[in-house]
Design an enzyme around this catalytic site. Structure first.
Site: not given
Ligand code: NAD
Length: 384
Positions: A202, A245
């Site tokens: 991330k 994600d």
């Protein structure tokens, strides 16, 4: 006869049922694979709730010392209460033994239920860094002296003003920790002829922790240019990355495009359970924690307290962890035999409740019965 001593930790909750269903299966596997010339001898060790009840210590020194001495162990899940002063014995064990690689294969085989239309393509290995990230457990409770002192420091020295009632945690990810992990994973991929490695991070938000993790992993990959490419080239391992994600969507929509996922600790934890869901769930997801001096094999799942003592849980993830352990110990024939017997049992729709409820018209068997069925197939040999 060659006696092979293996330390084991039975585990809490459903871990007990699973151990009782699996023990003889593992023993029989080795006897059968080596025609009675090798035999397993178990060395019981305490950890978790049982250790606490008997010794007042979640992780007795003797347990750690014995695993260090034998360099290998198999363990069931340990319960970790949420909140409170009780840190996870699982995490502690991985840290004190410096088991910095967590390896979790997610492989579909015929008979497993799946929410996917074409689960045949699922053959992933989640490689999770096992010692850093938020799992270091560096955090302070809202309102504590430490939290207030750190809040004051952040305000005065760093110009960061946060609400007084903020709880705080530190997310450490180091170049050294990332590099040794990435090197281990790339070497594993080369040795096992895997096709790609995807760094899952991330880094768009956490630039100096997960973003740096990505960069450092690429730095190590560049040292392996004989084997690794950053594009697509036949015969070499493709090295790429995805933002976490997006990765969660990718494993559902196009799992066949992915192979090894190289993850920081928390991403690897989340992805392990999510990917287990692609092949029937946590009941069939094995794992290994590996360091330079020791390795502990254990299922991905926890102690499933709701099912404790009911003889209902699926022992497959524990048995498959045993197969991983056999392979690690150079007992490849035993690993293969056990995997084949499990696949054959599940292929015949002999499954526990967790899988049966995802299948039409299948009556579940108990945890212990599943173990007996696998054992039957070991004794009779493949094809029965
Ligand atoms: P869990 O993995 O125990 O259970 C999650 C879900 O999966 C539940 O619905 C459970 O019934 C199901 N499940 C898990 N294992 C199964 C099996 N073998 N067969 C059939 N179904 C199975 O996760 P949780 O409920 O979040 O955690 C329970 C406890 O376990 C907590 O204290 C947690 O900290 C601990 N935990 C330990 C480990 C470990 O020892 N390595 C890993 C994860 C969680």
């Amino acid at each position: 006869m060659d006696h092979i001593e293996i330390p084991y930790i039975e585990g809490d909750g459903a871990g007990e049922d699973i151990w009782h269903a699996s023990r003889e299966v593992l023993e029989e596997t080795v006897l059968k694979a080596y025609e009675g010339t090798k035999k397993l001898v178990w060395i019981p060790l305490l950890a978790g709730q049982k250790a606490f009840d008997r010794t007042g210590n979640l992780l007795p020194e003797e347990t750690v010392d014995t695993v260090k001495r034998y360099k290998v162990a198999i363990k069931g899940p340990l319960t970790t209460p949420i909140g409170g002063g009780f840190r996870s014995a699982n995490v502690h064990l991985r840290q004190v033994l410096d088991l910095y690689v967590c390896l979790r294969p997610i492989r579909y085989f015929p008979g497993l239920p799946s929410p996917l239309k074409k689960p045949e393509g699922v053959d992933l290995i989640i490689c999770r860094e096992n010692t850093e990230d938020i799992y270091k457990g560096i955090e302070w409770k809202e309102g504590s002296n430490e939290a207030l002192a750190l809040l004051a420091f952040l305000k005065e020295k760093m110009g960061v003003a946060l609400a007084r009632d903020t709880g705080l945690g530190v997310k450490p990810i180091s170049r050294t920790g990332t590099a040794r992990f990435a090197r281990w994973v790339i070497e594993y991929a080369v040795k096992n002829r895997r096709k790609s490695i995807t760094v899952v991070h991330k880094g768009n938000i956490m630039k100096y922790t997960e973003g740096a993790f990505r960069e450092w992993a690429y730095d190590v990959a560049r040292e392996f240019e004989e084997y690794v490419v950053f594009d697509v080239e036949d015969g070499k391992i493709s090295f790429n990355d995805r933002i976490a994600d997006n990765m969660f969507m990718q494993v559902i929509l196009k799992p066949e495009d992915y192979d090894i996922l190289l993850c920081p600790n928390l991403n690897g934890d989340y992805l392990s359970d999510a990917c287990a869901g692609l092949i029937g769930g946590l009941g069939v997801a094995p794992g290994a924690n590996i360091g330079d001096h020791a390795a502990i094999f254990e299922p991905t799942h926890g102690s499933a307290p709701m099912y404790a003592g009911k003889d209902l849980s699926n022992p497959t993830s524990f048995l498959l962890s045993g197969a991983m352990m056999f392979r690690h110990m150079g007992l490849g024939r035993a690993a293969q035999l056990l995997e084949r017997a499990i696949e054959e049992t599940i292929g015949r729709k002999i499954v526990t409740y967790d899988l049966a409820r995802q299948m039409d018209g299948v009556t579940p068997v108990r945890c212990s019965v599943f173990g007996e069925e696998v054992k039957k197939r070991l004794v009779q040999g493949a094809g029965t």
